[in-house]
Design a protein around this motif. Sequence first.
Motif, short mmCIF file in Angstrom:
data_model
loop_
_atom_site.label_atom_id
_atom_site.label_comp_id
_atom_site.label_asym_id
_atom_site.label_seq_id
_atom_site.Cartn_x
_atom_site.Cartn_y
_atom_site.Cartn_z
N LEU A 1 -14.08 53.15 51.69
CA LEU A 1 -13.96 53.00 53.14
C LEU A 1 -12.52 53.20 53.57
CD1 LEU A 1 -15.12 52.39 55.90
CD2 LEU A 1 -14.94 49.94 55.40
N MET B 1 -16.09 52.10 63.86
CA MET B 1 -17.08 51.15 63.34
C MET B 1 -18.04 50.72 64.45
SD MET B 1 -16.02 51.15 60.28
CE MET B 1 -16.92 49.85 59.46
N HIS C 1 -19.89 42.56 62.57
CA HIS C 1 -19.44 43.52 61.56
C HIS C 1 -19.14 44.88 62.17
CE1 HIS C 1 -21.61 40.98 58.27
NE2 HIS C 1 -20.41 40.51 58.59
N SER C 2 -19.80 45.20 63.27
CA SER C 2 -19.55 46.48 63.93
C SER C 2 -18.18 46.52 64.61
CB SER C 2 -20.63 46.77 64.98
OG SER C 2 -21.90 46.89 64.37
N ILE D 1 -13.41 46.14 60.36
CA ILE D 1 -13.29 47.21 59.35
C ILE D 1 -13.78 46.66 58.02
CG2 ILE D 1 -11.72 48.84 58.24
CD1 ILE D 1 -9.92 48.64 60.72
N THR E 1 -21.21 47.64 57.92
CA THR E 1 -21.79 48.57 58.89
C THR E 1 -22.12 49.93 58.26
OG1 THR E 1 -20.77 47.47 60.79
CG2 THR E 1 -21.43 49.78 61.08
N PRO E 2 -21.22 50.55 57.46
CA PRO E 2 -21.62 51.79 56.78
C PRO E 2 -22.82 51.60 55.86
CG PRO E 2 -19.24 51.54 56.73
CD PRO E 2 -19.79 50.26 57.27
#
Length: 372
Positions: free
Chosen positions: A65, A87, A128-129, A132, A136-137
């Motif tokens: 990330l 994000m 979480h959005s 960093i 989210t990913p």
Amino acid sequence: MKKNIKHILLIAFIIRFVLLFINNFIFVLPQGDGDAIIIEFYAFKFSNITNLDYGLVFSQGHFFLAYLGSLLYSVIGREPFIFGLLMVVLGTIVVDKVYTASFLLWNNKDVAIKVTWFTALFPQLCLHSALILRETPVNLFLILAIISFIKYWKYSQNKELIWFVFYIVIAALFHSGVLFAFLGILILSLTSSKQNKFRNRFLLPLVIIISVIFINYWGLGLQKFGGSIENITDQFQARESMQTMGNSAYPSWMLISGGLSEFWKLPIRYIAFLFSPLVPFMVKNPKHIIGLFDGVLYLLLFYNIYKNRRLIKSNSAARGILIMSLFLILVFSLGVSNVGTAIRHRAKIVPMLLILYLPKRSYLNGNKTYLG
């Protein structure tokens, strides 16, 4: 209906953007320190390194990330707010993809709309959005994998099996544990009575096995497993032999440090992972009361899944998603030893649980298209 979705997505984006603004300019949000700061720092560091160790980057989720962030920083400079805004956008896309997955799974727009609202407002997904972090990913690529799985399994779109594998591999670059979704789909393929047994009992396992061999050979995302799948047991034992630390740490008796003789603790770890700090002896601090709300949400989700277990069983795609979710919960539960980390890690699979959510059984009465 499209207007409703756009309305939900706008609200989801605004919530996440406001949280991002607060975290960057007013005060640091919960979970906004620690890993989030470290990942952002390494993104800046990587953007200034010419001889980057790509073996390290592609073996560890934090560094992967950070590497992606470094690509952004190499263009715009060190701008944590813009990195965070990315994000926010990814988190909003997750909300949209949950609608797609739910609709494909149940063929019911009312159900999909309800589930999309829950996703847009789910506290940990919102939080979480705006940070960093890897969650989210992982959410995004897991839900993309589930969409491909539904298209493959329920709608017989064979090419989607390749996309399913691809998305799982990308998600595993952010966290090794995601690979256990492969085990879930293998169990489904070998136990399902669904027609086209050649495709589901030969082709699917073959593709999965080849993919795992490829991942293991290159060590993609396997740093948590000691760089290779063969080292999983040793890595787990080494981790369990360490004393739990921190105010939210599990009691030491919950560690599985005695080998197979202590595997009776697995259900306890499973429950602690999903519902802590609802477990009474884990509430050690007034701050943990905030986590109680998160635990209640998971309790309600699993109650709904249990209540609708017959509908889920009758839809083989939904059953497959549940099996994959249970395997992911198992591996994540064995990788954490404190309440705070459990709250973060279980959010990785919450979109999968949300698309299994059925607000009212009456929504599907007379609609046989949900069967798969």
